[in-house]
Design a protein around this motif. Structure first.
Motif, short mmCIF file in Angstrom:
data_model
loop_
_atom_site.label_atom_id
_atom_site.label_comp_id
_atom_site.label_asym_id
_atom_site.label_seq_id
_atom_site.Cartn_x
_atom_site.Cartn_y
_atom_site.Cartn_z
N LYS A 8 -17.34 -31.48 19.61
CA LYS A 8 -18.69 -32.03 19.53
C LYS A 8 -18.67 -33.55 19.44
O LYS A 8 -19.44 -34.24 20.13
N ASN A 9 -17.78 -34.10 18.61
CA ASN A 9 -17.69 -35.55 18.45
C ASN A 9 -17.29 -36.23 19.75
O ASN A 9 -17.86 -37.26 20.13
N ILE A 10 -16.31 -35.67 20.43
CA ILE A 10 -15.87 -36.24 21.71
C ILE A 10 -17.00 -36.16 22.73
O ILE A 10 -17.26 -37.13 23.46
N GLU A 12 -20.21 -36.09 22.24
CA GLU A 12 -21.25 -37.08 21.92
C GLU A 12 -20.83 -38.48 22.34
O GLU A 12 -21.63 -39.24 22.89
N GLU A 13 -19.56 -38.80 22.09
CA GLU A 13 -19.06 -40.14 22.43
C GLU A 13 -19.10 -40.39 23.94
O GLU A 13 -19.38 -41.50 24.38
N TYR A 14 -18.84 -39.35 24.72
CA TYR A 14 -18.78 -39.50 26.17
C TYR A 14 -20.01 -38.94 26.89
O TYR A 14 -19.99 -38.79 28.11
N ASN A 15 -21.04 -38.64 26.11
CA ASN A 15 -22.32 -38.19 26.67
C ASN A 15 -22.15 -36.99 27.62
O ASN A 15 -22.59 -37.00 28.77
N THR A 16 -21.47 -35.97 27.11
CA THR A 16 -21.25 -34.75 27.87
C THR A 16 -21.38 -33.56 26.93
O THR A 16 -21.83 -33.72 25.80
N SER A 18 -19.79 -30.10 24.85
CA SER A 18 -18.57 -29.60 24.21
C SER A 18 -17.78 -28.72 25.17
O SER A 18 -16.55 -28.77 25.20
#
Length: 53
Positions: A8-10, A12-16, A18
């Protein structure tokens, strides 16, 4: 942090999503020559790092 939280964190960071992050992780593991799930791969890496400490 759980695996799902990490995804989820990744995402959110890359706007994609899970799911897309997980698909990319699976592809990278496969391309590295391993036939295992991401959770198993993380455990394997963790054990290798701990054994070298």
């Amino acid at each position: 942090m759980t695996y799902k939280e990490l995804l989820k964190n990744i995402a959110e960071e890359y706007n994609t999503t899970s799911k897309e992050v997980e698909n990319q992780i699976k592809l990278a593991i496969k391309m590295a020559g391993y036939n295992m799930q991401p959770e198993e791969f993380i455990i394997m890496l963790t054990q290798k790092v701990k054994s070298k400490m």
